[in-house]
Design an enzyme around this catalytic site. Structure first.
Site, PDB file in Angstrom:
ATOM      1  N   LYS A 175       3.398  -6.910  12.052  1.00  0.00           N
ATOM      2  CA  LYS A 175       2.960  -7.180  10.860  1.00  0.00           C
ATOM      3  C   LYS A 175       2.922  -8.545  10.450  1.00  0.00           C
ATOM      4  CE  LYS A 175       1.344  -5.061   6.738  1.00  0.00           C
ATOM      5  NZ  LYS A 175       0.965  -3.830   5.791  1.00  0.00           N
ATOM      6  N   ARG A 207       0.679  -1.320  -0.103  1.00  0.00           N
ATOM      7  CA  ARG A 207      -0.071  -0.074  -0.152  1.00  0.00           C
ATOM      8  C   ARG A 207       0.770   1.414  -0.090  1.00  0.00           C
ATOM      9  NH1 ARG A 207      -3.072   0.614   4.660  1.00  0.00           N
ATOM     10  NH2 ARG A 207      -4.086   2.410   3.777  1.00  0.00           N
ATOM     11  N   ARG A 248      -1.771   5.345  13.297  1.00  0.00           N
ATOM     12  CA  ARG A 248      -0.573   5.115  14.266  1.00  0.00           C
ATOM     13  C   ARG A 248      -1.204   5.315  15.384  1.00  0.00           C
ATOM     14  NH1 ARG A 248       2.970   9.058  11.645  1.00  0.00           N
ATOM     15  NH2 ARG A 248       2.592  10.347  13.460  1.00  0.00           N
TER      16      ARG A 248
HETATM   17  C1  BTN Z   1       0.430  -3.834   2.316  1.00  0.00           C
HETATM   18  O1  BTN Z   1       1.268  -2.975   2.073  1.00  0.00           O
HETATM   19  O2  BTN Z   1       0.185  -3.976   3.436  1.00  0.00           O
HETATM   20  C2  BTN Z   1      -0.014  -4.648   1.257  1.00  0.00           C
HETATM   21  C3  BTN Z   1       0.784  -5.704   0.988  1.00  0.00           C
HETATM   22  C4  BTN Z   1       0.135  -6.608  -0.249  1.00  0.00           C
HETATM   23  C5  BTN Z   1       1.341  -7.387  -0.634  1.00  0.00           C
HETATM   24  C6  BTN Z   1       0.445  -8.270  -1.496  1.00  0.00           C
HETATM   25  S1  BTN Z   1       1.574  -9.861  -1.957  1.00  0.00           S
HETATM   26  C7  BTN Z   1       0.678 -10.266  -3.154  1.00  0.00           C
HETATM   27  C8  BTN Z   1       0.033  -9.089  -4.229  1.00  0.00           C
HETATM   28  N1  BTN Z   1       1.006  -8.777  -4.961  1.00  0.00           N
HETATM   29  C9  BTN Z   1       1.417  -7.519  -4.789  1.00  0.00           C
HETATM   30  O3  BTN Z   1       2.336  -7.092  -5.741  1.00  0.00           O
HETATM   31  N2  BTN Z   1       1.290  -7.130  -3.634  1.00  0.00           N
HETATM   32  C10 BTN Z   1      -0.030  -8.028  -3.093  1.00  0.00           C
END
Ligand code: BTN
Length: 318
Positions: free
Chosen positions: A180, A115, A313
């Site tokens: 996380k 994100r 946060r």
């Molecule tokens: C976040 O930032 O918390 C979201 C992370 C999401 C990661 C997943 S891994 C599978 C899918 N492909 C990606 O490129 N991103 C999501």
């Protein structure tokens, strides 16, 4: 190379001769492939004269045959290496090669997306990189609270595999003891008011246990459970939970799971700072509304916030 890895994944010693015989190649060719495994996949192979080779960190590879039987009949697409499973899901949809809905998983991502423009660290064969592509018909209301519902499904899957201390942080982070363990990235194409396609991207830290550069406190299922986790079992549980929660969301809307979501929300009632670019808003978390927007009490007045670029946060003094 993956055939060799499949033979080595148990972490036991295998002689070069036996490996060569099974693969139908010479011992020299086995040795060359082992070098490639180390260089390309970042794996560490231990060789001992007279005993053979073993993987220092055993692993469990993705197995396509184990993933086809899921309650939605979703077609699995399994890759050894891909830039991003979200990007590949859109490409497959646009090419017309895949029957919808389908999901994409990969052993590793070379450009995993998180994100707010962040990178998602995606080492080979350690974690889950999963993207489900859905066609949404019914207009924008079908998208309300969707990412929060996905959070509930991921949480339920982790529960099923024994990680029972996991909770949610608005909008859709999954945390264990403030660290996380999983993240969700929804991406959309098309017209949200009419017909559109959504990729539900899910990253779960499954077997990662090295101090890799993640940029925020993290844990993994392996760290929590003290054992290696089979990602095929996790995918099957995730498919079942997503199928259940998405059906409920489609039929009854987000309000049908709102109480459940708030009960799983780790920061319910807490003093927080909501960050949106350079803007910071301080308030107390009241919960979420019927569309999944965050309800904050700001200077005695309730305000609602939604949008993919927001992040929360904890206030230092809460
Ligand atoms: C976040 O930032 O918390 C979201 C992370 C999401 C990661 C997943 S891994 C599978 C899918 N492909 C990606 O490129 N991103 C999501």
């Amino acid at each position: 190379m993956l055939k060799l890895l499949a033979l080595l994944q148990d972490g036991r010693f295998h002689s070069g001769e036996a490996l060569g015989a099974t693969l139908g190649v010479s011992r020299a060719a086995v040795w060359k492939q082992l070098q490639e495994l180390e260089a390309e996949a970042g794996l560490v192979v231990h060789g001992v004269r007279g005993r053979g080779y073993r993987l220092v960190n055993p692993l469990i590879l993705l197995e396509r045959e184990q993933l086809s039987d899921n309650p939605g009949g979703w077609q699995p697409w399994v890759f050894d290496s891909i830039d991003s499973t979200n990007a590949e899901a859109f490409r497959l949809m646009e090419s017309g090669r895949a029957q919808l809905p389908f999901f994409v998983v990969a052993e590793r991502q070379t450009a995993g997306r998180g994100r707010r423009g962040r990178q998602w660290v995606s080492p080979f064969a350690e974690n889950l990189y999963y993207s489900l592509l859905l066609r949404i018909e019914g207009g924008a209301a079908q998208l309300d609270g969707l990412s929060l519902v996905v959070g509930l499904a991921v949480r339920a899957a982790l529960f099923e595999l024994g990680v029972t201390s996991v909770g949610l942080k608005w909008p859709n982070d999954l945390l264990v003891s403030g660290q996380k363990i999983a993240g969700i990235l929804l991406e959309m194409s098309g017209d949200p008011a009419d017909v559109c396609h959504v990729v539900i991207g899910i990253g779960v830290n499954v077997n990662m246990n090295n101090a890799v550069e993640v940029g925020q406190p993290w844990t993994s299922m392996r760290n929590e459970l003290g054992r290696l986790v089979d990602r095929n079992a996790l995918i099957n549980s995730l498919n079942a939970q997503l199928h259940r929660f998405l059906a409920k969301h489609q039929q009854l809307g987000f309000s049908s799971v709102r109480n459940e979501w708030e009960a799983a929300h780790l920061w319910q009632g807490r003093e927080v700072t909501l960050v949106s670019g350079a803007t910071e808003i301080h308030g107390q978390v009241l919960g979420v509304d019927a569309r999944g927007a965050l309800r904050l009490l700001v200077d005695g007045v309730e305000r609602q916030f939604s949008g993919g670029e927001l992040s929360l946060r904890l206030r230092d003094d809460s």
